[in-house]
Scaffold this motif. Structure first.
Motif, PDB file in Angstrom:
ATOM      1  N   MET A  59      12.167   0.147  -5.116  1.00  0.00           N
ATOM      2  CA  MET A  59      12.984  -0.496  -4.088  1.00  0.00           C
ATOM      3  C   MET A  59      12.537  -0.196  -2.664  1.00  0.00           C
ATOM      4  SD  MET A  59      16.834  -0.075  -5.641  1.00  0.00           S
ATOM      5  CE  MET A  59      17.219  -0.579  -7.314  1.00  0.00           C
ATOM      6  N   TRP A  60      11.810   0.906  -2.481  1.00  0.00           N
ATOM      7  CA  TRP A  60      11.448   1.290  -1.113  1.00  0.00           C
ATOM      8  C   TRP A  60       9.939   1.324  -0.894  1.00  0.00           C
ATOM      9  CZ3 TRP A  60      11.314   6.931   0.901  1.00  0.00           C
ATOM     10  CH2 TRP A  60      10.944   6.928   2.250  1.00  0.00           C
ATOM     11  N   LEU A  61       9.249   2.269  -1.530  1.00  0.00           N
ATOM     12  CA  LEU A  61       7.846   2.512  -1.213  1.00  0.00           C
ATOM     13  C   LEU A  61       6.946   1.324  -1.514  1.00  0.00           C
ATOM     14  CD1 LEU A  61       7.511   6.129  -2.655  1.00  0.00           C
ATOM     15  CD2 LEU A  61       7.590   5.503  -0.239  1.00  0.00           C
ATOM     16  N   PRO A  77       1.375   1.294   2.330  1.00  0.00           N
ATOM     17  CA  PRO A  77       0.183   1.296   1.481  1.00  0.00           C
ATOM     18  C   PRO A  77       0.002   2.604   0.712  1.00  0.00           C
ATOM     19  CG  PRO A  77      -0.421   1.503   3.791  1.00  0.00           C
ATOM     20  CD  PRO A  77       1.040   1.189   3.763  1.00  0.00           C
ATOM     21  N   GLN A  78       0.804   3.606   1.064  1.00  0.00           N
ATOM     22  CA  GLN A  78       0.780   4.868   0.318  1.00  0.00           C
ATOM     23  C   GLN A  78       1.777   4.843  -0.842  1.00  0.00           C
ATOM     24  OE1 GLN A  78      -1.461   7.500   0.923  1.00  0.00           O
ATOM     25  NE2 GLN A  78      -2.365   5.875   2.166  1.00  0.00           N
ATOM     26  N   ASN A  79       2.238   3.642  -1.204  1.00  0.00           N
ATOM     27  CA  ASN A  79       3.243   3.508  -2.266  1.00  0.00           C
ATOM     28  C   ASN A  79       2.819   4.188  -3.561  1.00  0.00           C
ATOM     29  OD1 ASN A  79       1.230   1.624  -2.891  1.00  0.00           O
ATOM     30  ND2 ASN A  79       2.505  -0.142  -2.421  1.00  0.00           N
ATOM     31  N   ILE A  80       1.570   3.991  -3.936  1.00  0.00           N
ATOM     32  CA  ILE A  80       1.081   4.556  -5.198  1.00  0.00           C
ATOM     33  C   ILE A  80       0.935   6.069  -5.109  1.00  0.00           C
ATOM     34  CG2 ILE A  80      -1.001   4.713  -6.625  1.00  0.00           C
ATOM     35  CD1 ILE A  80       0.874   2.396  -7.316  1.00  0.00           C
ATOM     36  N   VAL A  81       0.550   6.573  -3.935  1.00  0.00           N
ATOM     37  CA  VAL A  81       0.353   8.016  -3.769  1.00  0.00           C
ATOM     38  C   VAL A  81       1.672   8.753  -3.955  1.00  0.00           C
ATOM     39  CG1 VAL A  81      -0.399   9.842  -2.221  1.00  0.00           C
ATOM     40  CG2 VAL A  81      -1.605   7.649  -2.236  1.00  0.00           C
ATOM     41  N   ILE A  95       2.743  -7.397  -1.151  1.00  0.00           N
ATOM     42  CA  ILE A  95       2.809  -5.955  -1.405  1.00  0.00           C
ATOM     43  C   ILE A  95       1.698  -5.271  -0.602  1.00  0.00           C
ATOM     44  CG2 ILE A  95       2.687  -4.149  -3.159  1.00  0.00           C
ATOM     45  CD1 ILE A  95       3.530  -6.243  -5.199  1.00  0.00           C
ATOM     46  N   PRO A  96       2.034  -4.277   0.213  1.00  0.00           N
ATOM     47  CA  PRO A  96       1.019  -3.650   1.082  1.00  0.00           C
ATOM     48  C   PRO A  96       0.150  -2.633   0.347  1.00  0.00           C
ATOM     49  CG  PRO A  96       3.135  -2.597   1.429  1.00  0.00           C
ATOM     50  CD  PRO A  96       3.383  -3.714   0.445  1.00  0.00           C
ATOM     51  N   MET A  97      -0.593  -3.099  -0.650  1.00  0.00           N
ATOM     52  CA  MET A  97      -1.529  -2.201  -1.315  1.00  0.00           C
ATOM     53  C   MET A  97      -2.673  -1.869  -0.365  1.00  0.00           C
ATOM     54  SD  MET A  97      -0.371  -1.416  -4.295  1.00  0.00           S
ATOM     55  CE  MET A  97      -1.719  -0.878  -5.350  1.00  0.00           C
ATOM     56  N   LEU A  98      -3.275  -0.716  -0.563  1.00  0.00           N
ATOM     57  CA  LEU A  98      -4.264  -0.205   0.380  1.00  0.00           C
ATOM     58  C   LEU A  98      -5.401  -1.182   0.685  1.00  0.00           C
ATOM     59  CD1 LEU A  98      -4.751   2.369   2.066  1.00  0.00           C
ATOM     60  CD2 LEU A  98      -6.228   3.183   0.215  1.00  0.00           C
ATOM     61  N   PRO A  99      -5.988  -1.866  -0.325  1.00  0.00           N
ATOM     62  CA  PRO A  99      -7.071  -2.808   0.005  1.00  0.00           C
ATOM     63  C   PRO A  99      -6.630  -3.934   0.931  1.00  0.00           C
ATOM     64  CG  PRO A  99      -7.062  -2.328  -2.336  1.00  0.00           C
ATOM     65  CD  PRO A  99      -5.791  -1.766  -1.776  1.00  0.00           C
ATOM     66  N   ASN A 100      -5.357  -4.362   0.823  1.00  0.00           N
ATOM     67  CA  ASN A 100      -4.864  -5.456   1.653  1.00  0.00           C
ATOM     68  C   ASN A 100      -4.504  -5.016   3.058  1.00  0.00           C
ATOM     69  OD1 ASN A 100      -3.758  -5.863  -1.358  1.00  0.00           O
ATOM     70  ND2 ASN A 100      -4.325  -7.849  -0.528  1.00  0.00           N
ATOM     71  N   ALA A 103     -13.323  -1.163   2.225  1.00  0.00           N
ATOM     72  CA  ALA A 103     -14.178  -0.010   2.544  1.00  0.00           C
ATOM     73  C   ALA A 103     -13.358   1.270   2.582  1.00  0.00           C
ATOM     74  CB  ALA A 103     -14.886  -0.236   3.874  1.00  0.00           C
ATOM     75  N   ALA A 104     -12.206   1.228   3.255  1.00  0.00           N
ATOM     76  CA  ALA A 104     -11.346   2.417   3.336  1.00  0.00           C
ATOM     77  C   ALA A 104     -10.802   2.783   1.957  1.00  0.00           C
ATOM     78  CB  ALA A 104     -10.199   2.158   4.308  1.00  0.00           C
ATOM     79  N   THR A 105     -10.479   1.781   1.164  1.00  0.00           N
ATOM     80  CA  THR A 105      -9.953   2.039  -0.182  1.00  0.00           C
ATOM     81  C   THR A 105     -10.993   2.721  -1.050  1.00  0.00           C
ATOM     82  OG1 THR A 105      -8.524   0.091  -0.021  1.00  0.00           O
ATOM     83  CG2 THR A 105      -8.927   0.981  -2.224  1.00  0.00           C
ATOM     84  N   LYS A 106     -12.228   2.268  -0.966  1.00  0.00           N
ATOM     85  CA  LYS A 106     -13.300   2.854  -1.782  1.00  0.00           C
ATOM     86  C   LYS A 106     -13.536   4.313  -1.395  1.00  0.00           C
ATOM     87  CE  LYS A 106     -16.145  -0.609  -0.910  1.00  0.00           C
ATOM     88  NZ  LYS A 106     -17.364  -1.450  -0.943  1.00  0.00           N
ATOM     89  N   LYS A 107     -13.428   4.622  -0.105  1.00  0.00           N
ATOM     90  CA  LYS A 107     -13.578   6.021   0.335  1.00  0.00           C
ATOM     91  C   LYS A 107     -12.444   6.882  -0.204  1.00  0.00           C
ATOM     92  CE  LYS A 107     -16.046   4.911   4.623  1.00  0.00           C
ATOM     93  NZ  LYS A 107     -15.954   4.865   6.117  1.00  0.00           N
ATOM     94  N   GLN A 108     -11.219   6.344  -0.158  1.00  0.00           N
ATOM     95  CA  GLN A 108     -10.067   7.092  -0.665  1.00  0.00           C
ATOM     96  C   GLN A 108     -10.186   7.324  -2.173  1.00  0.00           C
ATOM     97  OE1 GLN A 108      -7.175   8.382   0.920  1.00  0.00           O
ATOM     98  NE2 GLN A 108      -8.485   8.128   2.709  1.00  0.00           N
TER      99      GLN A 108
END
Length: 314
Positions: free
Chosen positions: A143-145, A150-154, A210-215, A220-225
């Motif tokens: 409901m929130w994250l 984009p840190q929802n999954i973390v 959904i604000p996933m990190l790649p979007n 490039a930033a996602t691959k580094k993470q």
């Protein structure tokens, strides 16, 4: 008579459920549930006490039902975004086979049932942990994250990492360093696992908003993470040896699996932006599933070997 009653119900504005038992099973997210059950079982097996087999079976069943309840509540709330994603549009609620009210009631009833059974049959530390896990996944993450950062999954990964802690607590009534190490392994595994998926499903997440990190941060930033988390995960897999509850034999397996995870993540890091096939990301996603299953199986085998007097384990 039944047909007349059904017609009257339709005229009064009631919608007759079209759901089948299979639809309600789908609400439980069986594939996710199987991973939860397995990691919870490993948590129980790694505990220093030996549970009564019947109580252990009941505890595992309660944890499984709790995981399924979380899935049902997630599908109830996420029906709007599931409907626009190719990966999820066929789920029971967005497809119309199960009404939102049915999914909500199903999830709430199973939540109460699973927590009550685990608390009464095992102990209330485990019951409280299961209740927190369901709450964290359904409310904090879903409901929130999920829709806000984009840190929802973390952060949300904590819910998926708790089952071995619940399993350990079901046997011992406590939370220990050992169970928290199992939590940490799954917690660090979750971001690279789901970000690999998000790389080749970014269009789906874009449509759903959904604000996933790649979007949000770009590929490039996602691959580094992903690569950073792969390094941390590989190190965390060795912590059971450091903490003294796994053997050097397990450590060798964990080290090999960790090297594999880093290698697959390195391939993702080197993947050119023009690679539309996303083969390295898909390969990492597949390997990540194998990694967690084999690592926890190695822990289980190691504990069995130690109980039989083999190996170097505690």
């Amino acid at each position: 008579m039944a047909l007349v009653d059904q017609e009257h119900m339709k005229e009064a504005g009631y919608r007759l459920s079209e759901a089948t038992p299979g639809d309600f099973i789908a609400l439980l997210k069986p594939r996710v549930m199987s991973l939860v059950v397995f990691t919870a079982f490993v948590g129980m097996a790694m505990a220093p006490a030996t549970p009564n087999p019947l109580l252990a079976l009941i505890a595992i069943a309660a944890i499984a039902v709790g995981a399924g309840a979380s899935g049902a509540l997630n599908m109830w709330y996420d029906a709007d975004i599931d409907a626009v994603m190719s990966r999820t549009k066929g789920r029971p609620v967005p497809s119309g086979r199960v009404t939102p009210g049915e999914a909500l009631a199903f999830g709430l009833v199973l939540s109460a049932l699973s927590v009550g059974v685990l608390g009464l049959m095992a102990n209330w530390v485990a019951g409280a942990l299961l209740a927190f896990t369901i709450f964290f996944y359904a409310v904090i993450y879903t409901m929130w994250l999920k829709r806000s950062t984009p840190q929802n999954i973390v952060i949300g990964g904590a819910a998926g990492a708790l089952p071995p802690v619940v399993g350990w607590a079901a046997v011992t009534g406590t939370v220990s360093v050992e169970s928290l190490i199992l939590f940490l392994i799954i917690f660090l595994w979750t971001p690279p696992h789901f970000w690999a998926l998000a790389l080749f499903k970014s269009a789906d997440y874009e449509r759903a908003g959904i604000p996933m990190l790649p979007n949000v941060a770009g590929h490039a930033a996602t691959k580094k993470q992903i690569f950073i988390y792969a390094l941390l995960l590989a190190a965390s897999g060795l912590l059971p040896v450091w903490a003294g509850f796994a053997s050097l034999a397990y450590g060798a397996v964990a080290a090999a699996l960790g090297v594999g995870f880093v290698w697959y993540s390195w391939r993702v890091l080197q993947m050119p932006e023009s690679d539309q096939a996303m083969k390295p990301a898909k390969a990492l996603f597949g390997y990540s599933l194998l990694y967690l299953f084999v690592l926890f199986t190695a822990l289980l085998a190691d504990r069995l070997a130690a109980s039989l007097g083999f190996g170097f384990g505690s």
